[in-house]
Each structure stands twice: as structure tokens, then as C-alpha cells.
Design a protein around this motif. Structure first.
Motif, PDB file in Angstrom:
ATOM      1  N   PRO A  75       0.816  -1.205   0.000  1.00  0.00           N
ATOM      2  CA  PRO A  75       0.000   0.000   0.000  1.00  0.00           C
ATOM      3  C   PRO A  75       0.859   1.269   0.000  1.00  0.00           C
ATOM      4  N   VAL A  76       0.357   2.312  -0.603  1.00  0.00           N
ATOM      5  CA  VAL A  76       1.111   3.564  -0.720  1.00  0.00           C
ATOM      6  C   VAL A  76       0.535   4.688   0.137  1.00  0.00           C
ATOM      7  N   ASP A  77      -0.471   4.383   0.949  1.00  0.00           N
ATOM      8  CA  ASP A  77      -1.171   5.438   1.686  1.00  0.00           C
ATOM      9  C   ASP A  77      -0.784   5.553   3.160  1.00  0.00           C
ATOM     10  N   GLN A  78       0.214   4.814   3.606  1.00  0.00           N
ATOM     11  CA  GLN A  78       0.629   4.871   5.012  1.00  0.00           C
ATOM     12  C   GLN A  78       1.808   5.834   5.161  1.00  0.00           C
ATOM     13  N   ARG A  79       1.750   6.661   6.197  1.00  0.00           N
ATOM     14  CA  ARG A  79       2.843   7.595   6.472  1.00  0.00           C
ATOM     15  C   ARG A  79       4.070   6.811   6.960  1.00  0.00           C
ATOM     16  N   PRO A  80       5.258   7.269   6.600  1.00  0.00           N
ATOM     17  CA  PRO A  80       6.472   6.591   7.064  1.00  0.00           C
ATOM     18  C   PRO A  80       6.643   6.728   8.576  1.00  0.00           C
ATOM     19  N   ALA A  81       7.292   5.746   9.177  1.00  0.00           N
ATOM     20  CA  ALA A  81       7.632   5.805  10.600  1.00  0.00           C
ATOM     21  C   ALA A  81       8.829   6.724  10.807  1.00  0.00           C
ATOM     22  N   ALA A  82       9.708   6.810   9.812  1.00  0.00           N
ATOM     23  CA  ALA A  82      10.885   7.671   9.874  1.00  0.00           C
ATOM     24  C   ALA A  82      11.259   8.087   8.460  1.00  0.00           C
ATOM     25  N   GLU A  83      11.811   9.289   8.348  1.00  0.00           N
ATOM     26  CA  GLU A  83      12.210   9.780   7.030  1.00  0.00           C
ATOM     27  C   GLU A  83      13.378  10.750   7.185  1.00  0.00           C
ATOM     28  N   THR A  84      14.468  10.458   6.472  1.00  0.00           N
ATOM     29  CA  THR A  84      15.615  11.350   6.404  1.00  0.00           C
ATOM     30  C   THR A  84      15.963  11.526   4.931  1.00  0.00           C
ATOM     31  N   ALA A  85      17.023  12.252   4.658  1.00  0.00           N
ATOM     32  CA  ALA A  85      17.458  12.406   3.273  1.00  0.00           C
ATOM     33  C   ALA A  85      17.978  11.095   2.698  1.00  0.00           C
ATOM     34  N   ASP A  86      18.406  10.174   3.579  1.00  0.00           N
ATOM     35  CA  ASP A  86      19.008   8.921   3.125  1.00  0.00           C
ATOM     36  C   ASP A  86      18.078   7.721   3.110  1.00  0.00           C
ATOM     37  N   VAL A  87      17.038   7.733   3.928  1.00  0.00           N
ATOM     38  CA  VAL A  87      16.180   6.552   4.037  1.00  0.00           C
ATOM     39  C   VAL A  87      14.760   6.951   4.446  1.00  0.00           C
ATOM     40  N   ILE A  88      13.802   6.217   3.900  1.00  0.00           N
ATOM     41  CA  ILE A  88      12.401   6.307   4.344  1.00  0.00           C
ATOM     42  C   ILE A  88      12.040   4.917   4.847  1.00  0.00           C
ATOM     43  N   ARG A  89      11.472   4.843   6.066  1.00  0.00           N
ATOM     44  CA  ARG A  89      11.134   3.548   6.654  1.00  0.00           C
ATOM     45  C   ARG A  89       9.666   3.520   7.053  1.00  0.00           C
ATOM     46  N   TRP A  90       9.013   2.409   6.705  1.00  0.00           N
ATOM     47  CA  TRP A  90       7.632   2.155   7.090  1.00  0.00           C
ATOM     48  C   TRP A  90       7.610   0.922   7.984  1.00  0.00           C
ATOM     49  N   ASP A  91       6.799   0.949   9.013  1.00  0.00           N
ATOM     50  CA  ASP A  91       6.625  -0.205   9.898  1.00  0.00           C
ATOM     51  C   ASP A  91       5.223  -0.770   9.714  1.00  0.00           C
ATOM     52  N   GLY A  92       5.106  -2.102   9.677  1.00  0.00           N
ATOM     53  CA  GLY A  92       3.802  -2.752   9.593  1.00  0.00           C
ATOM     54  C   GLY A  92       3.044  -2.462   8.314  1.00  0.00           C
ATOM     55  N   LEU A  93       3.725  -2.178   7.250  1.00  0.00           N
ATOM     56  CA  LEU A  93       3.102  -1.829   5.978  1.00  0.00           C
ATOM     57  C   LEU A  93       2.626  -3.090   5.264  1.00  0.00           C
ATOM     58  N   GLY A  94       1.332  -3.214   5.050  1.00  0.00           N
ATOM     59  CA  GLY A  94       0.790  -4.367   4.334  1.00  0.00           C
ATOM     60  C   GLY A  94       1.084  -5.693   5.010  1.00  0.00           C
ATOM     61  N   GLY A  95       1.218  -5.674   6.341  1.00  0.00           N
ATOM     62  CA  GLY A  95       1.501  -6.892   7.072  1.00  0.00           C
ATOM     63  C   GLY A  95       2.977  -7.263   7.101  1.00  0.00           C
ATOM     64  N   VAL A  96       3.830  -6.399   6.573  1.00  0.00           N
ATOM     65  CA  VAL A  96       5.267  -6.620   6.548  1.00  0.00           C
ATOM     66  C   VAL A  96       5.884  -5.902   7.741  1.00  0.00           C
ATOM     67  N   PHE A  97       6.855  -6.534   8.400  1.00  0.00           N
ATOM     68  CA  PHE A  97       7.459  -5.964   9.602  1.00  0.00           C
ATOM     69  C   PHE A  97       8.060  -4.585   9.346  1.00  0.00           C
ATOM     70  N   GLU A  98       8.930  -4.455   8.338  1.00  0.00           N
ATOM     71  CA  GLU A  98       9.616  -3.190   8.093  1.00  0.00           C
ATOM     72  C   GLU A  98      10.033  -3.086   6.634  1.00  0.00           C
ATOM     73  N   VAL A  99       9.833  -1.908   6.044  1.00  0.00           N
ATOM     74  CA  VAL A  99      10.258  -1.627   4.674  1.00  0.00           C
ATOM     75  C   VAL A  99      11.085  -0.353   4.700  1.00  0.00           C
ATOM     76  N   SER A 100      12.268  -0.399   4.110  1.00  0.00           N
ATOM     77  CA  SER A 100      13.120   0.784   4.024  1.00  0.00           C
ATOM     78  C   SER A 100      13.492   1.026   2.573  1.00  0.00           C
ATOM     79  N   ALA A 101      13.423   2.290   2.176  1.00  0.00           N
ATOM     80  CA  ALA A 101      13.875   2.714   0.853  1.00  0.00           C
ATOM     81  C   ALA A 101      15.113   3.574   1.067  1.00  0.00           C
ATOM     82  N   TYR A 102      16.237   3.155   0.501  1.00  0.00           N
ATOM     83  CA  TYR A 102      17.494   3.877   0.658  1.00  0.00           C
ATOM     84  C   TYR A 102      17.760   4.727  -0.579  1.00  0.00           C
ATOM     85  N   ALA A 103      18.141   5.973  -0.349  1.00  0.00           N
ATOM     86  CA  ALA A 103      18.319   6.941  -1.427  1.00  0.00           C
ATOM     87  C   ALA A 103      19.545   6.643  -2.275  1.00  0.00           C
TER      88      ALA A 103
END
Length: 147
Positions: free
Chosen positions: A103-131
Motif C-alpha cells: 500500500p502507498v497510503d501509510q505515512r512513514p515511521a521515519a524519514e531522512t534524506a538517506d532513508v524512508i522507513r515504514w513499519d507494519g506496511l501491508g503486514g510486513v514488519f519493516e520496509v526501508s527505501a534507501y536513497a
């Protein structure tokens, strides 16, 4: 693969003339349904992603590489758990999560210039996008069950 990416960047910065000789990292435009593959057997993951290019033993379990290394899966206790995906042309926005069929509608748990992290997104423990460069995602790192 992320160690290779970091090493390649360090070499390119220190020795610009060598940068042209470093082969590009493999990337994928494939949709990788990480929530659906969470807990899957190696055979089930291969049915979705194709046969692995190679596999190796890692500290936490067997690690297999798909699409020439553009997708890595660590099988913990024989089940798909950690995913690293090197996307092609994904931007550092929530909409890029569609490549992971999340899903794309959940706010990130943390966001910096280097990484965006979502917790519990779509039943997944943790998702991180690294810049990466140019506002693009260098890689997604997904922990589906095990922290």
C-alpha cells in the motif's frame, strides 16, 4: 550487493578514472510481491521470480539472488524473510512501493534524506527505501517477519 554498491561508490569518488570501468549494478523493473512471498519456500519464490542466479550460505540462512542479483532473498528457517530489491527508476516516494505490491497510503515511521522507513506496511514488519542518485531509490530493504 549493498556492500558492492558502497564499494563501487567509494572507488568512483576516490578514483574517477576507474568509475567508467565499474560495471553497472543489476536492477529490476519487476513487481516483487514481498508480503505474498513472506514465509514462502524457496520453490514458491522461484515460481514467482524465476530460478535463482545463485545461492550462498549467510549468517542468518540461505541467501538466493534472482535476476542476476537485482533481487536478494534471505530464507530464515527455510522461509523467505528478508528481501533486498534494486529497482529500476523508482523514486524516493511512497508510490514506489507499488513495485513491492504494498500500500502507498501509510505515512512513514521515519524519514531522512538517506532513508524512508515504514513499519507494519501491508503486514510486513519493516520496509526501508534507501536513497540513490537523483532522488531515486538505490534499494529497498524489506524485513517481512524477523527484525
Amino acid at each position: 550487493m549493498k556492500h558492492i554498491a558502497g564499494a563501487a561508490l567509494a572507488i568512483a569518488l576516490a578514483f574517477p578514472a576507474l568509475a567508467a570501468e565499474i560495471p553497472p549494478l543489476p536492477v529490476t523493473s519487476a513487481v516483487v510481491p514481498v508480503a505474498e512471498l513472506a514465509g514462502a519456500t524457496p520453490a514458491a519464490v522461484s515460481a514467482e521470480l524465476g530460478a535463482p542466479t545463485s545461492c550462498e550460505k549467510s549468517k542468518y540462512g540461505r541467501k538466493c539472488f534472482y535476476e542476476d542479483g537485482a533481487i536478494e532473498v534471505v530464507f530464515i528457517g527455510g522461509a523467505a524473510d528478508w528481501f533486498t530489491i534494486y529497482p529500476k527508476d523508482a523514486f524516493m516516494t511512497a508510490s514506489s512501493l507499488r513495485q513491492l505490491r504494498l500500500p502507498v497510503d501509510q505515512r512513514p515511521a521515519a524519514e531522512t534524506a538517506d532513508v524512508i522507513r515504514w513499519d507494519g506496511l501491508g503486514g510486513v514488519f519493516e520496509v526501508s527505501a534507501y536513497a540513490g542518485e537523483g532522488g531515486r531509490v538505490s534499494y529497498f530493504y524489506v524485513k517481512t517477519r524477523t527484525p
